[in-house]
Design a protein around this motif. Sequence first.
Motif, mmCIF file in Angstrom:
data_model
loop_
_atom_site.group_PDB
_atom_site.id
_atom_site.type_symbol
_atom_site.label_atom_id
_atom_site.label_comp_id
_atom_site.label_asym_id
_atom_site.label_seq_id
_atom_site.Cartn_x
_atom_site.Cartn_y
_atom_site.Cartn_z
ATOM 1 N N LEU A 1 0.824 -1.205 0.000
ATOM 2 C CA LEU A 1 0.000 0.000 0.000
ATOM 3 C C LEU A 1 0.862 1.261 0.000
ATOM 4 O O LEU A 1 0.547 2.242 -0.685
ATOM 5 C CB LEU A 1 -0.922 0.002 1.220
ATOM 6 C CG LEU A 1 -2.031 -1.060 1.246
ATOM 7 C CD1 LEU A 1 -2.851 -0.934 2.522
ATOM 8 C CD2 LEU A 1 -2.927 -0.948 0.032
ATOM 9 N N ILE B 1 1.304 4.368 -3.134
ATOM 10 C CA ILE B 1 1.213 5.824 -3.032
ATOM 11 C C ILE B 1 2.502 6.505 -3.464
ATOM 12 O O ILE B 1 2.486 7.511 -4.187
ATOM 13 C CB ILE B 1 0.852 6.224 -1.586
ATOM 14 C CG1 ILE B 1 -0.524 5.680 -1.232
ATOM 15 C CG2 ILE B 1 0.887 7.741 -1.400
ATOM 16 C CD1 ILE B 1 -0.939 5.967 0.190
ATOM 17 N N ILE C 1 -6.368 4.678 2.570
ATOM 18 C CA ILE C 1 -6.217 4.698 1.109
ATOM 19 C C ILE C 1 -7.554 5.015 0.440
ATOM 20 O O ILE C 1 -7.633 5.854 -0.473
ATOM 21 C CB ILE C 1 -5.672 3.347 0.620
ATOM 22 C CG1 ILE C 1 -4.228 3.152 1.066
ATOM 23 C CG2 ILE C 1 -5.756 3.249 -0.899
ATOM 24 C CD1 ILE C 1 -3.227 3.995 0.334
#
Length: 540
Positions: A143, A147, A487
């Motif tokens: 994750l 980003i 997220i």
Amino acid sequence: MQIYLYFSRKKFAFMIRYSSTRQLTIEGFETPFENSLSADNRWVKFAGVVPWDKFAGMYMAKMKKDFGRPGISPRMVLGALIIKHIEKLDDRGVIQNIQENVYMQFFVGLSSFNPDPIFDPSLFVTIRKRIGAESFDALNIALIQLISEKEDAKHIKKHTNNNTSTQEPETSKGTQEQTIEKPKIPNKGKLQMDATVADQEINYPTDTNMLRNSIKQSEKLIDKLYLLQGKKGNKPRTYRRKLNKKYLAFSKKRRKSKAEIRKTNRIFLSALKRNIGHINKMLDSFSNFPLLHREQKMLWVINLVYDQQKYMFDHKVNAHPDRIVNIFQPHVRPIIRGKQNNKTEFGSKLGLSLDQELVRVNTLSWDAYNESGDLIGQVEAYYELHNYYPELVQVDKIYATRENRKYLKERGIRITAAPLGRKKKEENETSYQKRKRKKEATERNRIEGKIGQAKRGYNLNNIRARRKDTSESWIGAIIFIVNLLSIVRKVSILLNFTKYSSKIRFRILIKRFRSTIKCQMETYGLKKQNLVILDYADIA
């Protein structure tokens, strides 16, 4: 058939619409399943963010490919765990909710609605044994890379082209070798650190309750061994009725003096010693060891509890190394935190770091330790993930040791801590520098907020797993849920901003179009009634 009941009174009238239960049948109930699902549903949004392929590779690597029946889909496994912790359900409740919710079935990977259970609820224990904290940490890394991947590549490419340099050739053992220095990438980003305790769901431990529970378990072992012996001879005396009365009279007292507690503990210690002696004698009569693995483990825990309690009773102390506080979870240790409400917590201590607004569990220990030792490892983990060091480390005062300061200074990393030594009398600090220093110090509160979200929102302070490995999996799943929600929130804000900005641009175009039309009308002497001018509301 619908019955309308009309009630009319003075200045009061209302109607009740009622449908007879005889008219409501499950076959006639209309469902919207022929329509498409809403793309704005939260489970549809979650499905687009979760790194399914990353998890599937890790999960299938732990399965046997040439033995056993086919396993459950990795997406179904991870999806069920996510639903469990987001909705804060028990294992049976997760399966029931998935049976009833079509969006949850889409989230776990089903291609059509299925009213049957996706798997047995007891399988959750096996899943937690198989998926440890390392697997969830790998998902958290995925994750973070989702980003920061583009920004990292852009930052590295920008400074790699400008900072590449080589060293002169060095001669070693008659051979000439040319070494190339690694390009020095400037520090970038902020790393926040903190530590917390994930409390286990256990009763507050006392010496009397520990001895009481140990006596109860030893009595169960004596009963089983006596049955396995065929009830030959007299059953060993345990005096359980007298002990039950003694404990009941002791527990009813609201205020217990030290003398009463010590007297009760002495009675329970002697009773536990007697029961352990009976068990050892009964075990000697068997040619093969008759107890199961969990019973053997319980016997080992009972012996260890007796040794620890006997030592503390004889030496009149309240502490012991590796003290057991729960016989059913012997891996749990007391951790003194010094908080206002709970000075002592019982669970695992977590060393957390916040990177790109996402949390990572860098350290998970069942023993108490000083969190200042986590700083170097967490900074190096940041470097392994981004290929450059952070520009600023935002930590509490406990992390600002001399060793950590020296390590950060060598790498050009700033820290939000006051410098060592006496304060200077004259500080030539501008107002901008003061605002910057205060802002950087308060930004560390973000990781405190993440910890609060995990504890208050998803029960990180109430881990209900009993095993050590399943508890670690439970903790990792909660941290992953917090990151997943972060997220999804970022993606939703970005989409809303894009939609809103597009509307603003469209408004500007309409206004320009209207002003152009008005100018043309004035040029040709037309009136406003001769032409319909577009409005944004008509088009939108």
